[in-house]
Design an enzyme around this catalytic site. Structure first.
Site, PDB file in Angstrom:
ATOM      1  N   ASP A  37      52.321   2.162 -32.017  1.00  0.00           N
ATOM      2  CA  ASP A  37      51.799   1.192 -32.977  1.00  0.00           C
ATOM      3  C   ASP A  37      52.986   0.591 -33.710  1.00  0.00           C
ATOM      4  O   ASP A  37      54.030   1.249 -33.861  1.00  0.00           O
ATOM      5  CB  ASP A  37      50.849   1.862 -33.972  1.00  0.00           C
ATOM      6  CG  ASP A  37      49.900   0.853 -34.632  1.00  0.00           C
ATOM      7  OD1 ASP A  37      48.778   0.679 -34.130  1.00  0.00           O
ATOM      8  OD2 ASP A  37      50.306   0.247 -35.640  1.00  0.00           O
ATOM      9  N   TYR A 144      42.963 -16.787 -30.088  1.00  0.00           N
ATOM     10  CA  TYR A 144      42.455 -15.507 -29.590  1.00  0.00           C
ATOM     11  C   TYR A 144      41.711 -15.698 -28.272  1.00  0.00           C
ATOM     12  O   TYR A 144      41.974 -14.998 -27.287  1.00  0.00           O
ATOM     13  CB  TYR A 144      41.532 -14.898 -30.637  1.00  0.00           C
ATOM     14  CG  TYR A 144      40.950 -13.554 -30.260  1.00  0.00           C
ATOM     15  CD1 TYR A 144      41.750 -12.414 -30.231  1.00  0.00           C
ATOM     16  CD2 TYR A 144      39.598 -13.426 -29.959  1.00  0.00           C
ATOM     17  CE1 TYR A 144      41.220 -11.184 -29.897  1.00  0.00           C
ATOM     18  CE2 TYR A 144      39.054 -12.189 -29.627  1.00  0.00           C
ATOM     19  CZ  TYR A 144      39.873 -11.070 -29.597  1.00  0.00           C
ATOM     20  OH  TYR A 144      39.337  -9.845 -29.266  1.00  0.00           O
ATOM     21  N   VAL A 177      33.485  -4.535 -32.264  1.00  0.00           N
ATOM     22  CA  VAL A 177      33.766  -3.106 -32.425  1.00  0.00           C
ATOM     23  C   VAL A 177      34.180  -2.905 -33.883  1.00  0.00           C
ATOM     24  O   VAL A 177      34.974  -3.696 -34.419  1.00  0.00           O
ATOM     25  CB  VAL A 177      34.882  -2.632 -31.473  1.00  0.00           C
ATOM     26  CG1 VAL A 177      35.109  -1.131 -31.620  1.00  0.00           C
ATOM     27  CG2 VAL A 177      34.544  -2.980 -30.018  1.00  0.00           C
ATOM     28  N   THR A 179      36.199  -2.184 -36.316  1.00  0.00           N
ATOM     29  CA  THR A 179      37.618  -1.953 -36.541  1.00  0.00           C
ATOM     30  C   THR A 179      38.103  -2.910 -37.621  1.00  0.00           C
ATOM     31  O   THR A 179      37.373  -3.803 -38.067  1.00  0.00           O
ATOM     32  CB  THR A 179      38.422  -2.219 -35.258  1.00  0.00           C
ATOM     33  OG1 THR A 179      38.296  -3.622 -34.925  1.00  0.00           O
ATOM     34  CG2 THR A 179      37.925  -1.374 -34.085  1.00  0.00           C
ATOM     35  N   ASP A 180      39.358  -2.754 -38.014  1.00  0.00           N
ATOM     36  CA  ASP A 180      39.947  -3.692 -38.972  1.00  0.00           C
ATOM     37  C   ASP A 180      39.971  -5.109 -38.419  1.00  0.00           C
ATOM     38  O   ASP A 180      39.844  -6.082 -39.171  1.00  0.00           O
ATOM     39  CB  ASP A 180      41.373  -3.255 -39.325  1.00  0.00           C
ATOM     40  CG  ASP A 180      41.414  -1.974 -40.147  1.00  0.00           C
ATOM     41  OD1 ASP A 180      40.363  -1.587 -40.702  1.00  0.00           O
ATOM     42  OD2 ASP A 180      42.492  -1.346 -40.221  1.00  0.00           O
TER      43      ASP A 180
END
Length: 254
Positions: A37, A144, A177, A179-180
């Site tokens: 990460d 994206y 999903v 997530t952040d």
């Protein structure tokens, strides 16, 4: 699927979300895992939790260090790190360039590093976290959507080119999903993704089911298959439906 016991696995973007779920699942299956990460503290926290090795840094450059950490062999590479870049055609050039670099070129660079060794020994597994946006699209997020289409195309190309030489490729294409990244999508995500959002562990479960069947396309949201079929068979019908969603979103933004 062959056993994962003692296999060397690399998961990029694994400090949280889908990446952390994948790292946990591979570790639970007995694999030796490298957690990557950009955020070193997050990578180390996940690695400490699951008995893995943290190799923080840019996902585009970590294959040599990850290979060394695994004793010289990477069996499975999960190209999971990604950017949820929003905006239109008017997004700044640097936004487009960074999205392309992270969402596509990091995959290309990893494959370039890994494939010579994999082809020599006749085995290797490349897992690309793409997104349903790579099969369909996402309102309000041109960089994206476009780069995720690129990520899917590259995974598809890898699979058709090398499957007869022992290389397995999987493209994971979930919708929302929790997530952040989902939280950062704002009102567009609230409209399109949040109502059917799943947990990161559900994505890991879907991947493992797909690996057991050696399936290329992994759909944690099964309904995406029907959307993809309509998009291919009836593009104007699909585009009209998506435009209705676009108009609904625009109305909420006024």
């Amino acid at each position: 699927m062959e056993t994962l016991q003692d296999k060397g696995v690399v998961v990029t973007g694994a400090g949280g979300g889908i990446g952390a779920a994948l790292a946990r699942r591979f570790a639970a299956a007995g694999a030796r895992v490298v957690v990557n990460d950009l955020d070193a503290a997050k990578a180390e926290a996940v690695a400490d939790e699951i008995g893995a090795v943290a190799v923080p840094g840019d996902a585009s450059t970590i294959v040599p260090a990850a290979t060394e950490a695994l004793g010289g062999t990477v069996d499975v590479y999960c190209a999971n790190a990604g950017l949820g870049s929003g905006g239109s055609e008017a997004a700044p050039e640097e936004v487009w360039a960074t999205a392309w670099d992270v969402n596509v070129m990091a995959h290309v660079r990893a494959a370039h590093e890994l494939l010579p060794g994999w082809l020599e020994r006749g085995s290797g597994r490349f897992v690309s976290t793409v997104s349903a946006a790579g099969l369909l699209t996402m309102i309000g997020a041109a960089p994206y959507s476009v780069t995720k289409h690129g990520a899917y195309a590259f995974a598809e190309w890898l699979s058709l080119t090398y499957r007869h030489r022992g290389i397995s490729v999987h493209a994971i294409c979930p919708q929302g999903v929790r997530t952040d990244m989902l939280a950062a999508t704002g009102s567009a995500g609230d409209l399109v993704l949040t109502p059917t959002a799943i947990e990161p562990v559900d994505v890991a479960d879907a991947l493992f089911a797909g690996m057991a069947e050696d399936r290329f396309l992994i759909l944690p949201h099964p309904e995406v298959a029907e959307y993809y079929r309509i998009r291919a068979a009836e593009p104007d019908k699909w585009l009209t439906g998506m435009n209705h969603i676009q108009q609904k979103w625009e109305a909420t933004e006024r």
